[in-house]
Design an enzyme around this catalytic site. Structure first.
Site, PDB file in Angstrom:
ATOM      1  N   TYR A  27      43.605  16.859-102.002  1.00 64.37           N
ATOM      2  CA  TYR A  27      44.630  16.549-101.996  1.00 64.37           C
ATOM      3  C   TYR A  27      45.195  18.656-101.762  1.00 64.37           C
ATOM      4  O   TYR A  27      45.619  19.409-100.945  1.00 64.37           O
ATOM      5  CB  TYR A  27      45.298  16.762-103.958  1.00 64.37           C
ATOM      6  CG  TYR A  27      46.196  17.653-103.983  1.00 64.37           C
ATOM      7  CD1 TYR A  27      46.063  18.747-104.645  1.00 64.37           C
ATOM      8  CD2 TYR A  27      47.672  17.075-103.379  1.00 64.37           C
ATOM      9  CE1 TYR A  27      46.915  19.850-105.545  1.00 64.37           C
ATOM     10  CE2 TYR A  27      48.311  18.130-104.147  1.00 64.37           C
ATOM     11  CZ  TYR A  27      47.987  19.285-104.911  1.00 64.37           C
ATOM     12  OH  TYR A  27      49.106  20.399-104.643  1.00 64.37           O
ATOM     13  N   SER A  50      49.724  24.851-103.630  1.00 62.05           N
ATOM     14  CA  SER A  50      48.754  24.961-104.888  1.00 62.05           C
ATOM     15  C   SER A  50      47.743  25.638-105.496  1.00 62.05           C
ATOM     16  O   SER A  50      46.767  25.815-104.486  1.00 62.05           O
ATOM     17  CB  SER A  50      48.276  22.810-105.219  1.00 62.05           C
ATOM     18  OG  SER A  50      48.385  23.293-106.183  1.00 62.05           O
ATOM     19  N   ASN A  69      61.597  10.060-100.285  1.00 55.16           N
ATOM     20  CA  ASN A  69      61.546   8.617 -99.577  1.00 55.16           C
ATOM     21  C   ASN A  69      60.962   7.520-101.037  1.00 55.16           C
ATOM     22  O   ASN A  69      60.762   6.281-100.553  1.00 55.16           O
ATOM     23  CB  ASN A  69      60.130   8.466 -98.907  1.00 55.16           C
ATOM     24  CG  ASN A  69      58.834   8.713-100.270  1.00 55.16           C
ATOM     25  OD1 ASN A  69      58.834   9.187-100.943  1.00 55.16           O
ATOM     26  ND2 ASN A  69      57.607   8.612 -99.408  1.00 55.16           N
ATOM     27  N   LYS A  87      46.447  20.780 -99.049  1.00 54.53           N
ATOM     28  CA  LYS A  87      47.945  22.357 -99.040  1.00 54.53           C
ATOM     29  C   LYS A  87      46.939  23.755 -98.515  1.00 54.53           C
ATOM     30  O   LYS A  87      47.569  24.332 -97.870  1.00 54.53           O
ATOM     31  CB  LYS A  87      47.814  22.374-100.835  1.00 54.53           C
ATOM     32  CG  LYS A  87      48.080  21.664-101.132  1.00 54.53           C
ATOM     33  CD  LYS A  87      49.832  21.419-101.156  1.00 54.53           C
ATOM     34  CE  LYS A  87      50.418  20.419-101.953  1.00 54.53           C
ATOM     35  NZ  LYS A  87      52.050  20.671-101.613  1.00 54.53           N
ATOM     36  N   THR A 117      45.525  25.049-106.615  1.00 51.65           N
ATOM     37  CA  THR A 117      44.299  24.288-106.100  1.00 51.65           C
ATOM     38  C   THR A 117      43.543  24.865-105.002  1.00 51.65           C
ATOM     39  O   THR A 117      42.063  24.524-104.753  1.00 51.65           O
ATOM     40  CB  THR A 117      44.392  22.721-106.466  1.00 51.65           C
ATOM     41  OG1 THR A 117      45.736  21.939-106.790  1.00 51.65           O
ATOM     42  CG2 THR A 117      43.047  21.430-106.396  1.00 51.65           C
ATOM     43  N   ASP A 157      36.521  19.924-112.470  1.00 45.08           N
ATOM     44  CA  ASP A 157      37.992  20.825-113.610  1.00 45.08           C
ATOM     45  C   ASP A 157      36.656  21.668-113.782  1.00 45.08           C
ATOM     46  O   ASP A 157      35.377  22.044-113.437  1.00 45.08           O
ATOM     47  CB  ASP A 157      37.889  20.011-114.814  1.00 45.08           C
ATOM     48  CG  ASP A 157      38.765  19.210-115.290  1.00 45.08           C
ATOM     49  OD1 ASP A 157      39.480  19.113-114.224  1.00 45.08           O
ATOM     50  OD2 ASP A 157      39.108  19.091-116.581  1.00 45.08           O
TER      51      ASP A 157
HETATM   52  C1  WQD Z   1      44.922  20.822-117.450  1.00 41.95           C
HETATM   53  C2  WQD Z   1      43.866  21.069-118.510  1.00 41.95           C
HETATM   54  C3  WQD Z   1      41.451  19.353-118.462  1.00 41.95           C
HETATM   55  C4  WQD Z   1      44.340  15.703-119.219  1.00 41.95           C
HETATM   56  C5  WQD Z   1      45.685  19.420-112.023  1.00 41.95           C
HETATM   57  C6  WQD Z   1      46.065  19.589-110.196  1.00 41.95           C
HETATM   58  C7  WQD Z   1      47.209  21.107-110.187  1.00 41.95           C
HETATM   59  C8  WQD Z   1      48.373  20.676-110.154  1.00 41.95           C
HETATM   60  C9  WQD Z   1      48.330  20.469-111.858  1.00 41.95           C
HETATM   61  C10 WQD Z   1      48.904  20.398-107.834  1.00 41.95           C
HETATM   62  C11 WQD Z   1      42.307  20.832-118.020  1.00 41.95           C
HETATM   63  C12 WQD Z   1      43.195  18.960-119.637  1.00 41.95           C
HETATM   64  C13 WQD Z   1      44.861  17.749-119.135  1.00 41.95           C
HETATM   65  C14 WQD Z   1      43.679  15.123-120.024  1.00 41.95           C
HETATM   66  C15 WQD Z   1      42.805  17.155-120.725  1.00 41.95           C
HETATM   67  N1  WQD Z   1      48.324  20.569-109.197  1.00 41.95           N
HETATM   68  N2  WQD Z   1      42.747  17.690-119.829  1.00 41.95           N
HETATM   69  N3  WQD Z   1      42.782  15.972-121.000  1.00 41.95           N
HETATM   70  O1  WQD Z   1      43.387  20.155-113.628  1.00 41.95           O
HETATM   71  O2  WQD Z   1      44.582  22.462-114.166  1.00 41.95           O
HETATM   72  O3  WQD Z   1      45.597  20.066-112.359  1.00 41.95           O
HETATM   73  O4  WQD Z   1      48.029  19.369-111.982  1.00 41.95           O
HETATM   74  O5  WQD Z   1      49.317  21.390-107.588  1.00 41.95           O
HETATM   75  O6  WQD Z   1      46.491  21.168-108.615  1.00 41.95           O
HETATM   76  O7  WQD Z   1      44.762  20.595-109.797  1.00 41.95           O
HETATM   77  O8  WQD Z   1      46.324  20.285-114.998  1.00 41.95           O
HETATM   78  O9  WQD Z   1      47.354  19.112-116.663  1.00 41.95           O
HETATM   79  O10 WQD Z   1      45.464  17.515-115.509  1.00 41.95           O
HETATM   80  O11 WQD Z   1      44.845  20.014-116.433  1.00 41.95           O
HETATM   81  O12 WQD Z   1      41.658  17.439-121.187  1.00 41.95           O
HETATM   82  O13 WQD Z   1      44.116  14.073-120.682  1.00 41.95           O
HETATM   83  O14 WQD Z   1      44.093  19.868-119.266  1.00 41.95           O
HETATM   84  O15 WQD Z   1      40.150  19.346-118.229  1.00 41.95           O
HETATM   85  O16 WQD Z   1      41.333  21.834-118.709  1.00 41.95           O
HETATM   86  P1  WQD Z   1      44.358  21.035-113.383  1.00 41.95           P
HETATM   87  P2  WQD Z   1      46.075  19.776-115.767  1.00 41.95           P
END
Ligand code: WQD
Length: 357
Positions: A148, A124, A32, A152, A126, A294
Protein backbone atom coordinates in the site's frame (compact mmCIF):
# COMPACT_ATOMS: atom_id res chain seq x y z
CA UNK A 1 -15.85 24.97 -13.81
CA UNK A 2 -16.07 21.95 -11.54
CA UNK A 3 -13.74 20.08 -9.19
CA UNK A 4 -13.73 16.33 -9.79
CA UNK A 5 -13.46 14.34 -6.53
CA UNK A 6 -12.44 10.73 -7.15
CA UNK A 7 -13.36 8.51 -4.19
CA UNK A 8 -15.67 11.28 -3.02
CA UNK A 9 -17.97 8.85 -1.18
CA UNK A 10 -15.16 7.64 1.06
CA UNK A 11 -14.24 8.75 4.57
CA UNK A 12 -11.88 11.61 3.70
CA UNK A 13 -13.48 12.27 0.31
CA UNK A 14 -16.97 12.84 1.73
CA UNK A 15 -15.66 15.19 4.42
CA UNK A 16 -13.75 17.12 1.75
CA UNK A 17 -16.88 17.35 -0.44
CA UNK A 18 -18.64 19.12 2.43
CA UNK A 19 -15.86 21.70 2.74
CA UNK A 20 -15.74 22.22 -1.04
CA UNK A 21 -19.49 22.77 -1.28
CA UNK A 22 -19.52 25.08 1.73
CA UNK A 23 -16.73 27.07 0.07
CA UNK A 24 -18.88 27.47 -3.04
CA UNK A 25 -17.14 25.02 -5.36
CA UNK A 26 -19.11 23.04 -7.94
CA UNK A 27 -18.12 19.40 -7.46
CA UNK A 28 -18.52 16.16 -9.36
CA UNK A 29 -18.00 12.85 -7.52
CA UNK A 30 -16.59 9.75 -9.20
CA UNK A 31 -16.63 6.60 -7.07
CA UNK A 32 -16.91 2.83 -7.70
CA UNK A 33 -18.40 2.26 -4.22
CA UNK A 34 -16.28 -0.84 -3.57
CA UNK A 35 -15.02 0.71 -0.34
CA UNK A 36 -17.67 3.34 0.33
CA UNK A 37 -21.42 3.78 0.61
CA UNK A 38 -23.56 6.06 -1.61
CA UNK A 39 -25.43 6.96 1.56
CA UNK A 40 -22.49 9.15 2.53
CA UNK A 41 -23.21 11.36 -0.50
CA UNK A 42 -26.86 11.69 0.47
CA UNK A 43 -25.64 12.89 3.86
CA UNK A 44 -23.28 15.39 2.17
CA UNK A 45 -26.28 16.82 0.33
CA UNK A 46 -28.30 16.88 3.56
CA UNK A 47 -25.55 18.66 5.52
CA UNK A 48 -24.70 21.25 2.86
CA UNK A 49 -28.14 21.68 1.27
CA UNK A 50 -26.44 21.40 -2.11
CA UNK A 51 -26.70 18.77 -4.84
CA UNK A 52 -23.98 17.60 -7.20
CA UNK A 53 -23.37 15.02 -9.90
CA UNK A 54 -22.16 11.56 -8.91
CA UNK A 55 -20.84 8.93 -11.33
CA UNK A 56 -20.52 5.28 -10.32
CA UNK A 57 -17.34 4.67 -12.26
CA UNK A 58 -14.16 2.66 -11.73
CA UNK A 59 -10.95 4.46 -12.71
CA UNK A 60 -9.86 1.30 -14.56
CA UNK A 61 -12.82 1.79 -16.92
CA UNK A 62 -11.06 4.28 -19.19
CA UNK A 63 -14.01 4.92 -21.51
CA UNK A 64 -16.33 5.76 -18.61
CA UNK A 65 -13.76 8.06 -17.03
CA UNK A 66 -13.34 9.77 -20.39
CA UNK A 67 -17.12 10.22 -20.65
CA UNK A 68 -17.12 12.08 -17.33
CA UNK A 69 -14.53 14.54 -18.66
CA UNK A 70 -16.33 14.76 -22.03
CA UNK A 71 -19.63 15.73 -20.47
CA UNK A 72 -18.41 18.06 -17.74
CA UNK A 73 -16.29 21.18 -17.52
CA UNK A 74 -13.65 20.01 -15.04
CA UNK A 75 -10.93 22.43 -13.89
CA UNK A 76 -9.17 20.50 -11.11
CA UNK A 77 -9.09 17.01 -9.59
CA UNK A 78 -8.87 15.86 -5.98
CA UNK A 79 -7.80 12.22 -6.25
CA UNK A 80 -8.78 10.09 -3.22
CA UNK A 81 -9.86 6.89 -5.00
CA UNK A 82 -7.73 3.88 -4.12
CA UNK A 83 -7.37 0.85 -1.87
CA UNK A 84 -5.88 1.74 1.52
CA UNK A 85 -5.62 -1.20 3.92
CA UNK A 86 -2.00 -1.94 4.80
CA UNK A 87 -2.62 -5.53 5.88
CA UNK A 88 -4.80 -6.32 2.85
CA UNK A 89 -2.14 -4.89 0.53
CA UNK A 90 0.35 -7.48 1.80
CA UNK A 91 -1.94 -10.35 0.79
CA UNK A 92 -3.30 -8.72 -2.40
CA UNK A 93 -0.40 -6.68 -3.82
CA UNK A 94 -1.46 -6.98 -7.48
CA UNK A 95 -4.93 -5.55 -6.85
CA UNK A 96 -3.30 -2.66 -4.97
CA UNK A 97 -0.85 -1.95 -7.82
CA UNK A 98 -3.61 -2.31 -10.40
CA UNK A 99 -6.19 -0.18 -8.60
CA UNK A 100 -3.96 2.49 -7.15
CA UNK A 101 -1.27 2.89 -9.81
CA UNK A 102 -3.02 1.95 -13.05
CA UNK A 103 -6.11 3.85 -11.92
CA UNK A 104 -4.03 6.97 -11.33
CA UNK A 105 -2.22 6.64 -14.67
CA UNK A 106 -5.55 6.36 -16.51
CA UNK A 107 -6.90 9.38 -14.64
CA UNK A 108 -3.82 11.45 -15.53
CA UNK A 109 -3.89 10.36 -19.19
CA UNK A 110 -7.46 11.58 -19.50
CA UNK A 111 -6.73 14.77 -17.54
CA UNK A 112 -3.90 15.45 -20.02
CA UNK A 113 -6.18 14.72 -23.00
CA UNK A 114 -8.73 17.24 -21.73
CA UNK A 115 -6.17 19.82 -20.67
CA UNK A 116 -6.97 19.43 -16.94
CA UNK A 117 -3.64 19.92 -15.19
CA UNK A 118 -4.52 20.80 -11.56
CA UNK A 119 -4.25 17.78 -9.28
CA UNK A 120 -4.29 17.20 -5.49
CA UNK A 121 -3.20 13.65 -4.66
CA UNK A 122 -4.04 11.72 -1.50
CA UNK A 123 -0.70 10.32 -0.40
CA UNK A 124 0.23 8.98 3.02
CA UNK A 125 2.83 9.19 5.79
CA UNK A 126 3.25 5.47 5.18
CA UNK A 127 5.72 6.42 2.44
CA UNK A 128 8.20 7.29 5.21
CA UNK A 129 8.27 3.76 6.64
CA UNK A 130 10.36 3.72 9.81
CA UNK A 131 11.50 7.34 10.24
CA UNK A 132 15.15 8.10 11.10
CA UNK A 133 13.94 10.86 13.38
CA UNK A 134 10.78 12.67 14.42
CA UNK A 135 9.14 15.04 13.77
CA UNK A 136 9.14 13.95 10.12
CA UNK A 137 9.82 16.55 7.42
CA UNK A 138 8.82 16.25 3.76
CA UNK A 139 12.48 15.68 2.78
CA UNK A 140 12.89 12.84 5.29
CA UNK A 141 14.08 9.51 3.89
CA UNK A 142 11.31 7.46 2.26
CA UNK A 143 10.99 3.75 2.85
CA UNK A 144 7.51 2.27 2.56
CA UNK A 145 7.38 -1.19 4.13
CA UNK A 146 4.20 -2.55 2.51
CA UNK A 147 2.59 -2.65 -0.95
CA UNK A 148 0.00 0.00 0.00
CA UNK A 149 2.72 2.45 1.02
CA UNK A 150 4.76 1.54 -2.05
CA UNK A 151 1.81 2.38 -4.33
CA UNK A 152 1.65 5.83 -2.75
CA UNK A 153 5.40 6.32 -3.17
CA UNK A 154 5.36 5.09 -6.78
CA UNK A 155 2.42 7.34 -7.64
CA UNK A 156 4.30 10.31 -6.17
CA UNK A 157 7.26 9.46 -8.46
CA UNK A 158 4.96 9.07 -11.48
CA UNK A 159 3.42 12.47 -10.78
CA UNK A 160 6.89 14.04 -10.43
CA UNK A 161 7.76 12.66 -13.87
CA UNK A 162 4.50 14.04 -15.29
CA UNK A 163 5.21 17.48 -13.82
CA UNK A 164 8.77 17.38 -15.18
CA UNK A 165 7.56 16.38 -18.65
CA UNK A 166 4.97 19.16 -18.83
CA UNK A 167 5.50 22.27 -16.66
CA UNK A 168 1.90 23.32 -17.17
CA UNK A 169 0.84 20.71 -14.58
CA UNK A 170 0.26 21.84 -11.02
CA UNK A 171 0.30 19.01 -8.47
CA UNK A 172 0.13 18.86 -4.66
CA UNK A 173 1.07 15.59 -2.93
CA UNK A 174 -0.54 15.46 0.51
CA UNK A 175 0.95 12.99 3.00
CA UNK A 176 -1.72 12.27 5.62
CA UNK A 177 -0.75 11.08 9.05
CA UNK A 178 -3.55 9.35 10.99
CA UNK A 179 -6.99 10.72 10.06
CA UNK A 180 -9.71 10.18 12.70
CA UNK A 181 -12.88 11.94 13.85
CA UNK A 182 -16.07 12.85 11.99
CA UNK A 183 -18.16 15.80 10.88
CA UNK A 184 -19.66 17.60 13.89
CA UNK A 185 -23.18 16.66 12.74
CA UNK A 186 -22.50 12.97 13.44
CA UNK A 187 -24.12 12.21 10.07
CA UNK A 188 -20.97 11.08 8.26
CA UNK A 189 -17.90 9.28 9.54
CA UNK A 190 -15.48 6.41 9.15
CA UNK A 191 -17.31 3.23 8.14
CA UNK A 192 -14.72 0.43 7.84
CA UNK A 193 -15.76 -2.85 6.25
CA UNK A 194 -15.73 -5.72 8.75
CA UNK A 195 -13.22 -5.71 11.61
CA UNK A 196 -11.49 -2.32 11.76
CA UNK A 197 -7.75 -2.36 11.06
CA UNK A 198 -7.22 1.08 12.53
CA UNK A 199 -7.15 2.09 16.18
CA UNK A 200 -9.88 4.73 16.45
CA UNK A 201 -12.74 2.88 14.76
CA UNK A 202 -11.87 -0.16 16.86
CA UNK A 203 -11.88 1.86 20.10
CA UNK A 204 -15.25 3.43 19.21
CA UNK A 205 -16.80 0.05 18.35
CA UNK A 206 -15.65 -1.33 21.73
CA UNK A 207 -17.12 1.73 23.48
CA UNK A 208 -20.38 1.14 21.61
CA UNK A 209 -20.44 -2.49 22.73
CA UNK A 210 -20.02 -3.79 19.18
CA UNK A 211 -16.64 -5.38 20.04
CA UNK A 212 -15.60 -7.02 23.30
CA UNK A 213 -12.22 -5.44 23.93
CA UNK A 214 -9.38 -3.64 22.23
CA UNK A 215 -6.14 -5.50 21.58
CA UNK A 216 -3.22 -3.14 22.13
CA UNK A 217 -0.47 -4.32 19.80
CA UNK A 218 2.54 -4.21 22.09
CA UNK A 219 3.52 -2.06 25.07
CA UNK A 220 7.28 -2.57 24.80
CA UNK A 221 8.03 0.23 22.31
CA UNK A 222 10.57 2.94 23.29
CA UNK A 223 7.75 5.45 23.92
CA UNK A 224 6.28 7.33 26.90
CA UNK A 225 4.16 4.35 28.01
CA UNK A 226 5.45 1.59 25.73
CA UNK A 227 2.55 1.77 23.25
CA UNK A 228 2.74 3.10 19.68
CA UNK A 229 2.73 6.88 19.16
CA UNK A 230 1.00 8.45 16.15
CA UNK A 231 0.01 11.89 14.81
CA UNK A 232 -3.80 11.78 14.82
CA UNK A 233 -5.43 14.50 12.73
CA UNK A 234 -9.12 15.43 12.63
CA UNK A 235 -10.61 14.46 9.27
CA UNK A 236 -12.20 17.93 8.93
CA UNK A 237 -8.78 19.59 9.43
CA UNK A 238 -7.51 17.24 6.74
CA UNK A 239 -10.40 18.21 4.45
CA UNK A 240 -9.65 21.92 4.92
CA UNK A 241 -6.02 21.17 4.05
CA UNK A 242 -7.25 19.92 0.67
CA UNK A 243 -9.00 23.20 -0.04
CA UNK A 244 -5.78 25.07 0.72
CA UNK A 245 -3.86 22.73 -1.59
CA UNK A 246 -6.54 23.18 -4.27
CA UNK A 247 -6.11 26.94 -4.09
CA UNK A 248 -2.37 26.50 -4.46
CA UNK A 249 -2.56 24.26 -7.54
CA UNK A 250 -5.03 26.65 -9.15
CA UNK A 251 -2.59 29.55 -8.90
CA UNK A 252 0.86 28.00 -9.21
CA UNK A 253 2.65 25.46 -11.45
CA UNK A 254 4.90 22.55 -10.63
CA UNK A 255 4.72 19.83 -7.98
CA UNK A 256 5.19 19.95 -4.22
CA UNK A 257 4.73 17.71 -1.19
CA UNK A 258 3.09 18.54 2.14
CA UNK A 259 2.71 16.71 5.43
CA UNK A 260 -0.81 17.02 6.81
CA UNK A 261 -0.48 16.28 10.51
CA UNK A 262 -0.76 18.12 13.82
CA UNK A 263 2.89 17.74 14.81
CA UNK A 264 1.78 16.11 18.09
CA UNK A 265 2.14 12.40 18.87
CA UNK A 266 -0.25 10.48 21.13
CA UNK A 267 0.17 6.91 22.39
CA UNK A 268 -2.43 4.18 22.12
CA UNK A 269 -3.06 4.30 25.87
CA UNK A 270 -3.51 8.09 25.72
CA UNK A 271 -6.09 7.61 22.97
CA UNK A 272 -7.96 5.01 25.01
CA UNK A 273 -7.93 7.22 28.10
CA UNK A 274 -9.10 10.30 26.19
CA UNK A 275 -11.87 8.36 24.47
CA UNK A 276 -13.12 7.00 27.82
CA UNK A 277 -13.16 10.51 29.32
CA UNK A 278 -15.00 12.00 26.35
CA UNK A 279 -17.52 9.19 25.82
CA UNK A 280 -18.12 8.20 29.43
CA UNK A 281 -17.72 4.59 28.29
CA UNK A 282 -15.04 2.11 29.34
CA UNK A 283 -12.80 0.60 26.69
CA UNK A 284 -11.57 -2.75 27.99
CA UNK A 285 -8.27 -3.82 26.47
CA UNK A 286 -5.60 -6.48 26.56
CA UNK A 287 -1.95 -6.13 25.66
CA UNK A 288 -0.86 -8.49 22.88
CA UNK A 289 2.21 -8.96 20.70
CA UNK A 290 3.34 -6.16 18.39
CA UNK A 291 1.59 -6.08 14.98
CA UNK A 292 4.14 -6.93 12.29
CA UNK A 293 5.15 -3.89 10.27
CA UNK A 294 4.21 -1.40 12.99
CA UNK A 295 6.65 1.35 13.89
CA UNK A 296 7.04 2.83 17.36
CA UNK A 297 6.74 6.58 16.76
CA UNK A 298 5.47 8.66 13.83
CA UNK A 299 4.45 12.31 13.87
CA UNK A 300 4.76 15.19 11.43
CA UNK A 301 6.67 18.42 11.20
CA UNK A 302 3.69 20.42 9.82
CA UNK A 303 5.54 23.71 9.28
CA UNK A 304 5.77 23.54 5.48
CA UNK A 305 1.98 23.32 5.08
CA UNK A 306 1.55 26.12 7.62
CA UNK A 307 4.00 28.38 5.81
CA UNK A 308 3.16 27.52 2.18
CA UNK A 309 -0.50 26.48 2.32
CA UNK A 310 -1.49 28.82 5.15
CA UNK A 311 -2.97 25.73 6.82
CA UNK A 312 -2.67 24.10 10.21
CA UNK A 313 -4.75 21.63 12.19
CA UNK A 314 -6.97 23.32 14.78
CA UNK A 315 -8.92 20.45 16.39
CA UNK A 316 -7.41 18.67 19.39
CA UNK A 317 -7.55 15.03 20.47
CA UNK A 318 -10.62 15.53 22.70
CA UNK A 319 -12.58 16.98 19.75
CA UNK A 320 -11.43 14.10 17.55
CA UNK A 321 -12.72 11.59 20.11
CA UNK A 322 -15.94 13.55 20.76
CA UNK A 323 -16.82 13.74 17.06
CA UNK A 324 -15.91 10.07 16.53
CA UNK A 325 -18.14 9.04 19.39
CA UNK A 326 -21.15 11.09 18.15
CA UNK A 327 -20.92 9.34 14.75
CA UNK A 328 -20.41 5.85 16.28
CA UNK A 329 -23.14 6.30 18.89
CA UNK A 330 -25.73 7.16 16.26
CA UNK A 331 -24.41 4.67 13.71
CA UNK A 332 -23.42 1.43 15.47
CA UNK A 333 -23.49 -0.25 12.03
CA UNK A 334 -22.09 2.70 10.10
CA UNK A 335 -24.17 3.67 7.08
CA UNK A 336 -25.72 0.22 7.27
CA UNK A 337 -27.77 1.52 10.16
CA UNK A 338 -30.53 1.04 7.66
CA UNK A 339 -30.25 -2.70 8.22
CA UNK A 340 -33.78 -4.00 8.60
CA UNK A 341 -34.91 -6.29 11.41
CA UNK A 342 -33.60 -9.23 9.39
CA UNK A 343 -30.20 -7.51 9.41
CA UNK A 344 -30.39 -7.04 5.62
CA UNK A 345 -29.23 -3.84 3.94
CA UNK A 346 -32.22 -1.92 2.70
CA UNK A 347 -31.75 -0.60 -0.86
CA UNK A 348 -29.82 2.66 -0.56
CA UNK A 349 -31.52 5.58 -2.23
CA UNK A 350 -28.82 7.13 -4.41
CA UNK A 351 -28.04 10.83 -4.13
CA UNK A 352 -30.14 13.21 -6.23
CA UNK A 353 -27.54 13.82 -8.97
CA UNK A 354 -26.68 10.15 -9.53
CA UNK A 355 -25.58 9.20 -13.05
CA UNK A 356 -24.42 6.06 -14.70
CA UNK A 357 -22.29 6.75 -17.76
C1 WQD B 1 -2.25 3.20 15.19
C2 WQD B 1 -1.63 2.64 16.46
C3 WQD B 1 -1.07 0.31 16.34
C4 WQD B 1 -5.25 -1.05 16.04
C5 WQD B 1 -2.31 3.12 9.17
C6 WQD B 1 -1.75 3.13 7.79
C7 WQD B 1 -1.59 4.53 7.30
C8 WQD B 1 -2.89 5.30 7.42
C9 WQD B 1 -3.44 5.20 8.83
C10 WQD B 1 -3.79 5.28 5.18
C11 WQD B 1 -0.46 1.70 16.21
C12 WQD B 1 -2.17 0.55 17.38
C13 WQD B 1 -4.12 -0.25 16.13
C14 WQD B 1 -5.58 -1.93 17.09
C15 WQD B 1 -3.64 -1.19 18.29
N1 WQD B 1 -3.82 4.83 6.46
N2 WQD B 1 -3.34 -0.33 17.24
N3 WQD B 1 -4.76 -1.97 18.19
O1 WQD B 1 -0.81 1.71 11.49
O2 WQD B 1 -0.34 4.11 12.26
O3 WQD B 1 -1.39 3.74 10.04
O4 WQD B 1 -3.53 3.81 9.17
O5 WQD B 1 -3.09 6.11 4.69
O6 WQD B 1 -1.21 4.47 5.97
O7 WQD B 1 -0.47 2.56 7.85
O8 WQD B 1 -2.70 3.30 12.09
O9 WQD B 1 -4.72 3.05 13.47
O10 WQD B 1 -3.69 0.96 12.41
O11 WQD B 1 -2.52 2.08 14.33
O12 WQD B 1 -2.92 -1.25 19.29
O13 WQD B 1 -6.60 -2.68 17.06
O14 WQD B 1 -2.61 1.86 17.16
O15 WQD B 1 -0.13 -0.65 16.80
O16 WQD B 1 0.49 1.89 17.23
P1 WQD B 1 -1.21 3.15 11.54
P2 WQD B 1 -3.49 2.30 13.05
Amino acid sequence: MAVLVTGGAGYIGSHTCIELLNEGYEIIVLDNFTNSNPESLKRVEEITGKIFKTYEVDLLDKESVKEVFETNNIESVLHFAGLKAVGESVSLPLSYYQNNITGTVILCEIMQEYGVKNLVFSSSATVYGTPDKVPIKEDSKLGATNPYGRTKHMIEEILRDVAFSDPSWSIALLRYFNPIGAHVSGRIGEDPNGIPNNLMPYISQVAAGKRQQLQIFGNDYPTKDGTGVRDYIHVVDLAVGHLKALEKVQYTKGIDTFNLGTGIGYSVLEMVETFEQVSGRTVPYSITERRSGDISICYADPNKAREQLNWQATRGIEKMCEDTWRWQYHHPNGYDNKLNINNERTPVQHAAGFFNV
